[in-house]
Design an enzyme around this catalytic site. Structure first.
Site, PDB file in Angstrom:
ATOM      1  CE  LYS A  63      -2.828   2.310   2.478  1.00  0.00           C
ATOM      2  NZ  LYS A  63      -1.315   1.804   1.943  1.00  0.00           N
TER       3      LYS A  63
ATOM      4  CG  ASP B 204       6.404  -2.306   2.742  1.00  0.00           C
ATOM      5  OD1 ASP B 204       5.910  -1.276   2.163  1.00  0.00           O
ATOM      6  OD2 ASP B 204       6.431  -2.582   3.774  1.00  0.00           O
TER       7      ASP B 204
ATOM      8  CE  LYS C  53       8.711  -1.051   7.805  1.00  0.00           C
ATOM      9  NZ  LYS C  53       7.392  -0.367   8.033  1.00  0.00           N
TER      10      LYS C  53
ATOM     11  CE  LYS D 101       5.163   4.666  -0.167  1.00  0.00           C
ATOM     12  NZ  LYS D 101       3.549   5.097  -0.777  1.00  0.00           N
TER      13      LYS D 101
END
Length: 291
Positions: free
Chosen positions: A45, A131, A14, A19
């Site tokens: 990103k 996610d 998530k 992560k």
């Protein structure tokens, strides 16, 4: 070209769970141990590899393809700590297009130009936003690009919810050659009940905990300086935790299909833990009150 096939790992989790922090420290520990490593950032990103390069961001594959019909894959590969090959797939501008398209495009680019074989890479680690396990984000598991999948999860419900969704995706694609689950990297494990919650989830879903990673200010300090813990605090206890984790992942060979909980089972399971924690807190309050 050596023709050697690298070991390919995907690490899901998530957003905000740690992560990329975990992945970069695994890569750094593997490189420190002598492996030739590529870290492949799959977040739109494009920030997976910055702590491997002193806080410096690199152009993504989609950035390089903007306005071009063809890109030499070497243009998208940048060297990081201990010679780690850093690649960022990238994504479209916010609100425009599919966020997973960068992964699909970048994977195809490196495969077509046989980069893994040319660079004689030992281990490729895909850092994937977990996610939503669909579209481009499902590529590493759906198409069997990664051999082994690991998920980073804390004991928080939304992190476990995302991990369980990943397990459902692995179940779905397993019959068509998709990747299998290596286990859970339990992050931010600073209390006994955090461990108990994540251990119980692992048991219910027929998987294992690969490593417990405590929350540590050492990690925060390292990231503020634009580095991994392995580089910034090599003699710290936290660095040793990441080294053990990296060694376990490098040596891992047996992955399997997890048993995901359905929505009703997950809600029942989490509700049971909620009640237990209320009782723990009430017991602690009774101990604090003088007789």
């Amino acid at each position: 070209m050596s023709g050697k096939k690298p070991k390919q790992i995907a690490i899901y989790g998530k957003g905000g769970i740690g992560k990329s922090t975990t992945t970069s420290n695994i890569s750094a520990a593997l490189a420190e141990a002598g492996y030739k490593v590529m870290q492949f950032g799959c977040d739109p990103k494009a920030d997976s590899t910055n702590t491997l390069r002193g806080g410096e961001y690199i152009p993504s594959v989609l950035d390089l393809l903007a306005g071009k019909r063809r890109v030499d894959a070497h243009e998208a590969i940048f060297l990081g700590f201990k010679g780690i090959y850093c690649v960022e797939a990238g994504g479209p501008a916010p609100g425009v297009g599919c966020a997973g398209r960068g992964i699909i495009t970048a994977v195809e680019l490196l495969k077509q130009q046989q980069i893994f074989e040319e660079l004689d890479i030992d281990i490729v680690i895909y850092d994937v936003l977990g996610d939503v396990v669909c579209g481009g984000f499902a590529v590493p598991i759906r198409e069997g690009i990664a051999e082994h999948v690991f998920t980073v999860s804390s004991a928080d419900f939304m992190a476990i919810f995302a991990a369980n969704n990943l397990f459902r995706g692995i179940e779905k694609y397993s019959n068509s050659g998709g990747a299998l689950l290596g286990g859970i990297i339990a992050n931010s494990m600073n209390t006994d009940f955090h461990r108990q919650i994540i251990d119980d989830f692992a048991e219910r879903t027929k998987t294992q905990i690969v490593q417990y990673v405590p929350r540590s200010l050492t990690v925060t300090q390292a990231e503020l300086s634009g580095r991994t813990t392995i580089e910034a605090a090599p003699n710290s206890a936290q660095a040793e935790v990441y080294r053990v984790l990296a060694r376990r992942i490098a040596e891992h060979t047996e992955s399997k299909v997890p048993v995901a909980l359905n929505p009703e089972q997950l809600r029942e399971w989490s509700g049971g833990w909620a009640n237990q924690l209320v009782e723990i807190e009430r017991a602690a309050e009774r101990e604090r009150v003088p007789a």
